[in-house]
Design an enzyme around this catalytic site. Structure first.
Site, mmCIF file in Angstrom:
data_model
loop_
_atom_site.group_PDB
_atom_site.id
_atom_site.type_symbol
_atom_site.label_atom_id
_atom_site.label_comp_id
_atom_site.label_asym_id
_atom_site.label_seq_id
_atom_site.Cartn_x
_atom_site.Cartn_y
_atom_site.Cartn_z
ATOM 1 N N GLY A 187 1.010 -1.173 -0.090
ATOM 2 C CA GLY A 187 0.289 0.014 -0.213
ATOM 3 C C GLY A 187 1.450 1.469 -0.399
ATOM 4 O O GLY A 187 1.912 1.037 0.512
ATOM 5 N N ARG B 166 0.836 -5.105 -5.008
ATOM 6 C CA ARG B 166 1.020 -6.300 -4.212
ATOM 7 C C ARG B 166 1.300 -7.649 -5.160
ATOM 8 O O ARG B 166 0.628 -7.748 -6.252
ATOM 9 C CB ARG B 166 -0.453 -6.816 -3.266
ATOM 10 C CG ARG B 166 -0.411 -5.317 -2.303
ATOM 11 C CD ARG B 166 -1.314 -5.457 -1.897
ATOM 12 N NE ARG B 166 -2.213 -4.443 -0.852
ATOM 13 C CZ ARG B 166 -1.453 -4.067 0.046
ATOM 14 N NH1 ARG B 166 -0.444 -4.038 0.228
ATOM 15 N NH2 ARG B 166 -2.526 -2.980 0.619
ATOM 16 N N ASP C 201 5.560 -4.762 6.756
ATOM 17 C CA ASP C 201 5.714 -5.999 6.439
ATOM 18 C C ASP C 201 5.954 -6.770 5.562
ATOM 19 O O ASP C 201 7.262 -7.808 5.026
ATOM 20 C CB ASP C 201 4.741 -6.347 7.498
ATOM 21 C CG ASP C 201 5.680 -7.083 7.964
ATOM 22 O OD1 ASP C 201 6.178 -7.553 9.305
ATOM 23 O OD2 ASP C 201 5.285 -8.505 8.711
ATOM 24 N N THR D 267 4.406 2.248 5.108
ATOM 25 C CA THR D 267 2.882 2.379 6.006
ATOM 26 C C THR D 267 3.077 2.668 6.879
ATOM 27 O O THR D 267 3.010 3.449 7.534
ATOM 28 C CB THR D 267 2.951 0.736 6.734
ATOM 29 O OG1 THR D 267 1.793 0.253 6.283
ATOM 30 C CG2 THR D 267 4.252 -0.046 7.629
ATOM 31 N N ASP E 125 -0.020 2.119 8.604
ATOM 32 C CA ASP E 125 -0.262 1.064 9.985
ATOM 33 C C ASP E 125 0.338 1.675 11.192
ATOM 34 O O ASP E 125 -0.556 0.892 12.248
ATOM 35 C CB ASP E 125 -0.359 -0.396 9.441
ATOM 36 C CG ASP E 125 -1.238 -0.521 8.495
ATOM 37 O OD1 ASP E 125 -2.575 0.666 8.123
ATOM 38 O OD2 ASP E 125 -0.903 -1.862 7.792
ATOM 39 N N ASP F 14 3.062 -0.542 12.391
ATOM 40 C CA ASP F 14 2.691 -1.967 12.542
ATOM 41 C C ASP F 14 4.185 -2.672 12.416
ATOM 42 O O ASP F 14 3.762 -3.736 12.590
ATOM 43 C CB ASP F 14 1.454 -2.907 12.281
ATOM 44 C CG ASP F 14 1.831 -3.267 10.344
ATOM 45 O OD1 ASP F 14 3.100 -2.648 9.659
ATOM 46 O OD2 ASP F 14 0.840 -4.150 9.804
ATOM 47 N N ARG G 77 -4.984 -2.337 9.904
ATOM 48 C CA ARG G 77 -5.093 -3.919 9.058
ATOM 49 C C ARG G 77 -5.411 -4.710 10.644
ATOM 50 O O ARG G 77 -5.661 -4.142 11.092
ATOM 51 C CB ARG G 77 -3.101 -4.048 8.276
ATOM 52 C CG ARG G 77 -3.487 -5.423 8.070
ATOM 53 C CD ARG G 77 -1.971 -5.510 7.228
ATOM 54 N NE ARG G 77 -1.833 -4.866 5.611
ATOM 55 C CZ ARG G 77 -2.231 -4.956 4.610
ATOM 56 N NH1 ARG G 77 -3.032 -6.207 4.699
ATOM 57 N NH2 ARG G 77 -2.490 -4.667 3.484
HETATM 58 O O1 F6P Z 1 -1.351 -1.633 4.537
HETATM 59 C C1 F6P Z 1 -2.093 -0.410 4.960
HETATM 60 C C2 F6P Z 1 -2.870 -0.712 4.299
HETATM 61 O O2 F6P Z 1 -4.286 1.040 3.626
HETATM 62 C C3 F6P Z 1 -3.704 -0.966 5.415
HETATM 63 O O3 F6P Z 1 -4.520 -0.224 6.224
HETATM 64 C C4 F6P Z 1 -5.486 -1.616 4.902
HETATM 65 O O4 F6P Z 1 -6.359 -2.923 5.506
HETATM 66 C C5 F6P Z 1 -5.021 -1.659 3.286
HETATM 67 O O5 F6P Z 1 -3.831 -1.413 3.560
HETATM 68 C C6 F6P Z 1 -6.063 -1.659 2.476
HETATM 69 O O6 F6P Z 1 -5.261 -2.342 1.246
HETATM 70 P P1 F6P Z 1 -5.509 -2.159 -0.716
HETATM 71 O O7 F6P Z 1 -5.114 -0.710 -0.549
HETATM 72 O O8 F6P Z 1 -5.170 -3.105 -1.810
HETATM 73 O O9 F6P Z 1 -6.695 -2.294 -0.398
#
Ligand code: F6P
Length: 329
Positions: free
Chosen positions: A11, A72, A103, A125, A127, A129, A171
Site C-alpha cells: 500500500g 502487491r 511488513d 506503511t 499502519d 505495525d 490492518r
Molecule cells: O497497509 C496499508 C493499508 O492501507 C491498510 O491499512 C489497509 O488494510 C490496506 O492497506 C488496504 O489495502 P488496499 O489498498 O490493497 O485496499
C-alpha cells in the site's frame, strides 16, 4: 557500489515520494546512478526500470502516494519469483536495492538479501505495525488526515446530537484508532489489541446522552471488524438513545499531503539507506527509535509483533477513553 535501485511496494503511504527523492539526491551526490523500478516487485519482474535524476524527483517532497507506483505481487513470494528478480537486477547491473514498504515488502527484501544482493528496507506503511521502529513513513500524515476528517464529522454529529462510528485503517493494528481517539477527543476506541466491552461502550454513550453532551464518537479499527458490523451490534443492544451514523474513512487516509514529520523522516531514512549500502551494509531496515535514525537487522524485526505504546494506553485510560479489556495471553 555504482548503481542503486529503489522500489515502493504494498500500500502506498504519504512520504514514499520524499523518500525516493532523498535516495536519488543522496545517491547522485555520492556519485552513484539511481534507478527507479516502477510498480513494486511486479514492475521488477516486468522489467520496468527508469533512470532517476534531480528533475524527475523535483517537487516530489510535497506529493502523497508514490510516483514510481506500487503493487502487491503474489508471484514474488515464490522462490521462482525471487530468482527471476535477481537475474533481472543483474541484467541491469544493479549493485544494491532500497525497498520501501510494509511488513510483506520487507520480507521480500530479506529474501533478496539472503540470496546475496545488498538490500536496505525503509518502513513505508500508514499502519505503524512494523516492529523495531517508533514510526513508519506516512503514519504521521495519516494520523493528521484522520484528525481533520473526524473534526469535520464532529461538527455534523454535534448539530444532530448523534453518535458517529468511524472506521479507520490499520490492518491488524489498533495504532491509528487508539492515537486518533486520543487526539480527536473521541470517547471509544475499538482496537484488536483489547477485547471490546459492549456494556461499557453503551454505558459511556448513556452517560453522554443524559449529561447532554451533543455528540459521541467511536473509532473502530478495521482489524476488529467492519464499522457496519460494529454499528449493527451496538444498535442490537437496544440501549443506545442517540441516533447512530457510520463513516468509513477508507483510502482517503493514505492520500494526505506529507506532513513536516513525514517529509523529514523519509528524507533521513532515504539518506541513511544510501549511506548504509555504500558502507557495505545489507539485510537491515532503517528505523527511528527515540528520534534517532538507525539500522535494525531484518531478522530481529520481521517475526515480531509490534505492541501499542504503553504510555498511550495509560493516557487513554486516564483521560476516560473506553478501550476495552485486556486480553490474557
Ligand atoms: O497497509 C496499508 C493499508 O492501507 C491498510 O491499512 C489497509 O488494510 C490496506 O492497506 C488496504 O489495502 P488496499 O489498498 O490493497 O485496499
Amino acid at each position: 557500489m555504482k548503481r542503486i535501485a529503489v522500489l515502493t511496494s504494498g500500500g502506498d503511504s504519504p512520504g514514499m515520494n520524499p523518500a525516493i527523492r532523498s535516495i536519488t539526491r543522496t545517491g547522485l551526490h555520492k556519485g552513484l546512478e539511481i534507478i527507479g523500478i516502477r510498480n513494486g516487485y511486479q514492475g521488477l519482474l516486468d522489467n520496468e526500470f527508469i533512470t532517476l535524476d534531480t528533475h524527475l524527483v523535483s517537487g516530489r517532497i510535497r506529493d502523497a502516494g508514490t510516483f514510481l507506483q506500487t503493487s502487491r505481487c503474489p508471484d514474488f513470494v515464490k522462490e521462482e519469483g525471487v530468482r527471476r528478480a535477481l537475474d533481472i537486477l543483474a541484467d541491469h547491473r544493479i549493485d544494491g536495492l532500497v525497498v520501501i514498504g510494509g511488513d510483506g515488502s520487507l520480507r521480500g527484501a530479506r529474501d533478496l538479501h539472503r540470496c546475496g544482493l545488498p538490500v536496505i528496507g525503509l518502513p513505508g506503511t500508514i499502519d505503524n505495525d512494523i516492529y523495531g521502529t517508533d514510526m513508519g513513513i506516512g503514519v504521521d500524515t495519516a494520523l493528521n488526515t484522520i484528525i481533520d476528517l473526524v473534526d469535520m464529522i464532529r461538527a455534523t454529529a454535534a448539530s444532530h446530537r448523534r453518535c458517529f462510528v468511524v472506521e479507520v485503517m490499520g490492518r491488524g493494528s489498533g495504532y491509528l484508532a487508539l492515537m486518533t481517539t486520543i487526539s480527536t477527543g473521541s470517547q471509544v476506541a475499538v482496537i484488536p489489541e483489547f477485547r471490546m466491552n459492549m456494556e461499557s461502550i453503551v454505558r459511556v454513550l448513556g452517560h453522554r446522552f443524559s449529561a447532554h453532551y451533543n455528540n459521541s464518537v467511536i473509532i473502530v479499527a478495521e482489524g476488529v471488524c467492519q464499522g457496519a458490523e460494529f454499528m449493527e451490534r451496538l444498535i442490537a443492544t437496544s440501549k443506545v438513545k442517540q441516533e447512530v451514523r457510520l463513516t468509513v474513512l477508507g483510502h482517503i487516509q493514505r492520500g494526505g499531503t506529507p506532513t513536516h514529520y513525514d517529509r523529514l523522516l523519509a528524507s533521513r531514512m532515504g539518506e541513511m539507506a544510501v549511506l548504509a549500502l555504500i558502507s557495505g551494509e545489507s539485510g537491515s531496515m532503517v528505523s527511528t527509535i527515540n528520534g534517532k535514525t538507525q539500522l535494525c537487522d531484518f531478522n530481529d524485526i520481521l517475526e515480531r509483533r509490534k505492541a501499542l505504546p504503553s504510555d498511550a494506553i495509560r493516557l487513554a485510560r486516564n483521560i476516560g477513553i473506553e478501550i476495552g479489556d485486556v486480553v490474557e495471553s
